[in-house]
Scaffold this motif. Sequence first.
Motif, mmCIF file in Angstrom:
data_model
loop_
_atom_site.group_PDB
_atom_site.id
_atom_site.type_symbol
_atom_site.label_atom_id
_atom_site.label_comp_id
_atom_site.label_asym_id
_atom_site.label_seq_id
_atom_site.Cartn_x
_atom_site.Cartn_y
_atom_site.Cartn_z
ATOM 1 N N ASN A 196 0.831 -1.208 0.000
ATOM 2 C CA ASN A 196 0.000 0.000 0.000
ATOM 3 C C ASN A 196 0.866 1.260 0.000
ATOM 4 N N GLY A 197 0.531 2.156 -0.886
ATOM 5 C CA GLY A 197 1.283 3.399 -0.979
ATOM 6 C C GLY A 197 2.513 3.313 -1.854
ATOM 7 N N ARG A 198 2.843 2.114 -2.290
ATOM 8 C CA ARG A 198 4.031 1.929 -3.142
ATOM 9 C C ARG A 198 3.658 1.632 -4.590
ATOM 10 N N VAL A 199 2.661 0.789 -4.775
ATOM 11 C CA VAL A 199 2.262 0.391 -6.128
ATOM 12 C C VAL A 199 0.751 0.536 -6.284
ATOM 13 N N ARG A 200 0.302 0.545 -7.534
ATOM 14 C CA ARG A 200 -1.128 0.540 -7.826
ATOM 15 C C ARG A 200 -1.593 -0.902 -8.006
ATOM 16 N N ILE A 201 -2.698 -1.252 -7.385
ATOM 17 C CA ILE A 201 -3.232 -2.602 -7.519
ATOM 18 C C ILE A 201 -4.323 -2.557 -8.583
ATOM 19 N N GLY A 202 -3.959 -2.992 -9.783
ATOM 20 C CA GLY A 202 -4.884 -2.899 -10.909
ATOM 21 C C GLY A 202 -6.054 -3.842 -10.782
ATOM 22 N N LYS A 203 -5.797 -5.046 -10.315
ATOM 23 C CA LYS A 203 -6.830 -6.048 -10.088
ATOM 24 C C LYS A 203 -6.445 -6.872 -8.862
ATOM 25 N N SER A 204 -7.461 -7.258 -8.098
ATOM 26 C CA SER A 204 -7.227 -8.120 -6.941
ATOM 27 C C SER A 204 -8.322 -9.174 -6.920
ATOM 28 N N TYR A 205 -7.915 -10.458 -6.886
ATOM 29 C CA TYR A 205 -8.860 -11.562 -6.954
ATOM 30 C C TYR A 205 -8.725 -12.458 -5.724
ATOM 31 N N ASP A 206 -9.855 -12.931 -5.240
ATOM 32 C CA ASP A 206 -9.874 -13.985 -4.223
ATOM 33 C C ASP A 206 -10.181 -15.286 -4.955
ATOM 34 N N THR A 207 -9.205 -16.175 -5.020
ATOM 35 C CA THR A 207 -9.298 -17.360 -5.872
ATOM 36 C C THR A 207 -10.152 -18.435 -5.211
ATOM 37 N N ALA A 208 -11.301 -18.705 -5.790
ATOM 38 C CA ALA A 208 -12.222 -19.684 -5.211
ATOM 39 C C ALA A 208 -11.552 -21.037 -5.043
ATOM 40 N N ASP A 209 -11.587 -21.556 -3.802
ATOM 41 C CA ASP A 209 -11.076 -22.895 -3.473
ATOM 42 C C ASP A 209 -9.587 -23.074 -3.744
ATOM 43 N N TRP A 210 -8.859 -21.976 -3.921
ATOM 44 C CA TRP A 210 -7.425 -22.043 -4.228
ATOM 45 C C TRP A 210 -7.164 -22.799 -5.538
ATOM 46 N N ARG A 211 -8.114 -22.881 -6.404
ATOM 47 C CA ARG A 211 -7.964 -23.709 -7.607
ATOM 48 C C ARG A 211 -7.181 -22.961 -8.690
ATOM 49 N N PRO A 212 -6.118 -23.586 -9.224
ATOM 50 C CA PRO A 212 -5.320 -22.927 -10.261
ATOM 51 C C PRO A 212 -6.124 -22.557 -11.490
ATOM 52 N N GLU A 213 -7.118 -23.385 -11.859
ATOM 53 C CA GLU A 213 -7.891 -23.060 -13.049
ATOM 54 C C GLU A 213 -8.668 -21.753 -12.888
ATOM 55 N N ASN A 214 -9.074 -21.467 -11.645
ATOM 56 C CA ASN A 214 -9.752 -20.192 -11.388
ATOM 57 C C ASN A 214 -8.768 -19.027 -11.492
ATOM 58 N N ALA A 215 -7.557 -19.240 -10.996
ATOM 59 C CA ALA A 215 -6.532 -18.199 -11.099
ATOM 60 C C ALA A 215 -6.165 -17.941 -12.555
ATOM 61 N N TYR A 216 -6.116 -19.002 -13.344
ATOM 62 C CA TYR A 216 -5.802 -18.844 -14.779
ATOM 63 C C TYR A 216 -6.856 -17.972 -15.456
ATOM 64 N N THR A 217 -8.114 -18.263 -15.174
ATOM 65 C CA THR A 217 -9.198 -17.484 -15.762
ATOM 66 C C THR A 217 -9.131 -16.022 -15.324
ATOM 67 N N ASP A 218 -8.895 -15.808 -14.022
ATOM 68 C CA ASP A 218 -8.823 -14.434 -13.506
ATOM 69 C C ASP A 218 -7.635 -13.686 -14.090
ATOM 70 N N MET A 219 -6.487 -14.357 -14.202
ATOM 71 C CA MET A 219 -5.305 -13.679 -14.727
ATOM 72 C C MET A 219 -5.479 -13.343 -16.196
ATOM 73 N N THR A 220 -6.110 -14.237 -16.935
ATOM 74 C CA THR A 220 -6.390 -13.955 -18.342
ATOM 75 C C THR A 220 -7.278 -12.716 -18.474
ATOM 76 N N GLY A 221 -8.265 -12.613 -17.584
ATOM 77 C CA GLY A 221 -9.127 -11.438 -17.577
ATOM 78 C C GLY A 221 -8.382 -10.169 -17.215
ATOM 79 N N ALA A 222 -7.449 -10.277 -16.263
ATOM 80 C CA ALA A 222 -6.668 -9.103 -15.857
ATOM 81 C C ALA A 222 -5.781 -8.611 -16.992
#
Length: 367
Positions: A196-222
């Motif tokens: 906080n105060g150092r960088v801009r957070i363009g997107k922040s996701y809470d990854t459902a169930d810690w599942r990598p496939e959800n993170a992949y989808t979110d990162m692709t969207g970001a």
Amino acid sequence: MGLGVGLPTCRSLSRAAVAAAVGAGLALSAACGGGGGGGSDRLSVGVLLPGGGASRFGQFDRPLIEQKLRQLCPHCPAPIVAATPEANVQQQQLDALITRGVDVLIVAAIDPKALRSSVEAAHRAGIPVVAYDRLAQGPVSGYVTFDGATVGRLQGEALLTAMGAKAHGGQIVMMNGAVSDPNAGWFKRGALSVLNGRVRIGKSYDTADWRPENAYTDMTGAIAALGPDRIDGVLAANDSLAGAVISAFYASAVRPVPPVTGQDADLAAVRRIVGGEQYMTVYKSYAAEAGAAVRMAVALGRGEPVGSVATATVDSVTTRKIPSVLLPSYPVTVGTIKDTLVKDGIYTIDQICTPKLRSACAKAGLT
């Protein structure tokens, strides 16, 4: 559910009597045949883990817990271990162990809130519960984990270092863990304390169930939303999410991949670090965690106080002043793999340095 047939355990007191004694803080060793012999050294230990096989919990935690129990209680039957990635299945496993009448439970909760009713049932049955790695809701008797604020802080500090000049005003994406896991929020708060105060957070996701496939989808969207050239780093909460993030960059033809953090020191992540794909991970001594949890479980199963094991107390949303052990964590980058993971016997250089990575390993001093 993997709950095979166990050996007899100490049952010289009724469950109601055990519950009353535990609630009053009384030792039960005399009623169970005395410490160091008889029923108190025939403790039946149930262990519930949120994953098996190739997961961190299958590779490291399970064998370490089993080994430590053999050391501390050589006459105890082997622990009854059940592993699953599904919260509803884990609750069924916990209920089955309560019905079976184990003496003590070590539980790494998938969904701490969902397990609350079962933890309460264990308490009513006089079965102490040691929360392992993740703090389950309900009247747990002890808790062993790593200091989550430190984990997040180490990730945030490493990311800023890797970003260089872009650490002042650059843009990042945060790929956090599951909302259902209180550790995920702990990591996130620790990271934000330095970001906080150092960088801009363009997107922040809470990854459902810690599942990598959800993170992949979110990162692709970001990447699509922010632009492939406008992401200067990614705070990924663990190595599985980090791998998914990196795959999303590759699929979007982003080269080079910006710095990505991780956690757990998975072998695949360590190899990515050597190969320059992932910047860092956080190493946590699973041997220390397993050892503390088994010491706490054996003490509780024998009706002994856990003060000699616990070094702190932690509050959950349901229970105050839970006797706890909060263990340290260590950042690992390519230059520190040898002095941390290899030195501690987590991996050998041969395991890390595949033929494809031999030149990178030589450059990193992994020879």
